[in-house]
Write an enzyme that holds these catalytic residues in place. Structure first.
Site, PDB file in Angstrom:
ATOM      1  N   GLN A   8       0.634   6.112  11.775  1.00  0.00           N
ATOM      2  CA  GLN A   8       0.790   6.597  10.410  1.00  0.00           C
ATOM      3  C   GLN A   8       2.230   7.067  10.175  1.00  0.00           C
ATOM      4  OE1 GLN A   8      -1.945   7.532  12.247  1.00  0.00           O
ATOM      5  NE2 GLN A   8      -3.418   6.283  11.128  1.00  0.00           N
TER       6      GLN A   8
ATOM      7  N   ASP B 151       4.676   4.860   9.867  1.00  0.00           N
ATOM      8  CA  ASP B 151       5.478   3.661  10.130  1.00  0.00           C
ATOM      9  C   ASP B 151       5.210   2.561   9.111  1.00  0.00           C
ATOM     10  OD1 ASP B 151       6.837   4.554  12.469  1.00  0.00           O
ATOM     11  OD2 ASP B 151       5.033   4.180  13.644  1.00  0.00           O
TER      12      ASP B 151
ATOM     13  N   HIS C 162       0.824  -1.221   0.000  1.00  0.00           N
ATOM     14  CA  HIS C 162       0.000   0.000   0.000  1.00  0.00           C
ATOM     15  C   HIS C 162       0.854   1.265   0.000  1.00  0.00           C
ATOM     16  CE1 HIS C 162       0.461   0.118   4.508  1.00  0.00           C
ATOM     17  NE2 HIS C 162       0.347   1.417   4.296  1.00  0.00           N
TER      18      HIS C 162
ATOM     19  N   ASP D   9      -0.148  -7.532   1.691  1.00  0.00           N
ATOM     20  CA  ASP D   9       0.378  -6.169   1.706  1.00  0.00           C
ATOM     21  C   ASP D   9       1.900  -6.202   1.814  1.00  0.00           C
ATOM     22  OD1 ASP D   9       0.497  -3.430   1.767  1.00  0.00           O
ATOM     23  OD2 ASP D   9      -0.141  -3.242   3.866  1.00  0.00           O
TER      24      ASP D   9
END
Length: 305
Positions: A241, A243, A98, A148
């Site tokens: 957010q 990381d 992502h 992911d």
């Protein structure tokens, strides 16, 4: 004399028969076993992975020692920090799919050997690379975040030194890390509505069992076989957010650090009964091996002998 000659001829015949049997036995080995053995022997080069420049034990939210985890890299888009990654070969980094989904990889750069992103003298110690290619997992699902994981190939290799070294991939003999303490390191937000950190920080989190992960606030449907949870039931310590794409790593029995997870997703940051969710790297060892092609991996202590 005649008996000695006859005995020698018999020996030659017996030896020839033994060689024939050995060759035929080798042909009988299944193709997948032979090819795996070949890859295993060919895939390691003369270097060591997972060597930590450790200074102190991990407590929630500590600033790391400079280059304590020399495989940590930052991904930037248009000069702005975006995600984390981990160096696994001289050319390749492991990150979350992502983190690169929807981006033109020509607009991304990676920075290695970094610590304080506001340090005016950092250009003397960091290495910045563009990307030659990216490989996002073919079955990455942006809705569920299943699969992911992605491999980044840099446009030129790095030289290993005390500032830049690779992390080890997990040993595929050990699949269950439940109860072990892992370490997250990154430049992510220090709290849910906070600011991105300018210095590299680390936190320690316990890995949850699959049953506990299913029983979390996410429920079983949200957690695939390619994910695991890590964190504290009461919250308070977590990835956040920024990381994303970075490693969750732990020490193996030989003291080397292995990347067992890639920071993937979570609801908020450090919320009660909502742990961080990580891509389970051990499920993708063959995929990683294919992605790096002929590039070799460094050995960990278990493979040095």
């Amino acid at each position: 004399m005649l008996m000695r000659v006859a005995f020698s001829l018999d020996s030659v015949l017996v030896l020839s028969l033994c060689v024939f049997i050995v060759l035929e036995s080798a042909r009988a080995v299944p193709t997948e076993v032979k090819s795996r053995s070949k890859r295993y022997l060919k895939g390691y080069c003369n270097c060591q992975c997972g060597v930590v420049n450790r200074q102190q034990r991990v407590v929630g939210g500590n600033i790391t020692k400079v280059n304590e985890f020399p495989w940590i890299a930052g991904i930037s888009h248009g000069g702005t920090y975006h995600c984390g990654a981990a160096l696994i070969t001289r050319r390749h980094l492991l990150t979350a799919a992502h983190c690169i989904n929807g981006f033109d990889f020509n607009e991304l750069t990676v920075t290695l050997g970094d610590h304080d992103r506001l340090d005016l003298d950092r250009h003397y110690s960091i290495e910045v690379r563009g990307l030659r290619s990216v490989r996002k997992h073919e079955h990455f699902d942006k809705a569920s975040f299943n699969n992911d994981i992605a491999i980044l190939e840099m446009d030129s290799p790095v030289d290993f030194n005390h500032r830049i070294q690779p992390v080890c991939l997990p040993n595929d003999e050990f699949l269950d890390y439940a109860g072990r303490i892992g370490i997250i390191a990154g430049w992510g937000k220090t709290k849910e509505k906070g600011e991105i950190s300018t210095v590299l920080r680390k936190v320690a989190v316990p890995v949850w069992s699959r049953r506990d992960c299913y029983n979390s606030g996410y429920g079983e449907r949200k957690i695939s076989e390619n994910m695991f949870c890590a964190g504290y039931p009461e919250g308070g310590i977590d990835a956040c957010q920024g990381d994303s794409g970075g490693p969750l790593q732990l020490s193996n029995s030989f003291g080397d650090m292995e990347i067992i997870g890639v920071v993937s997703w979570g609801r908020g940051c450090a919320r009660k009964n909502l742990p961080g969710v990580y891509t389970k790297v051990v499920n993708y060892l063959h995929w990683v091996e294919e992605s790096i092609e002929d590039e070799c991996l460094c050995r960990n202590a278990a493979r040095r002998f």
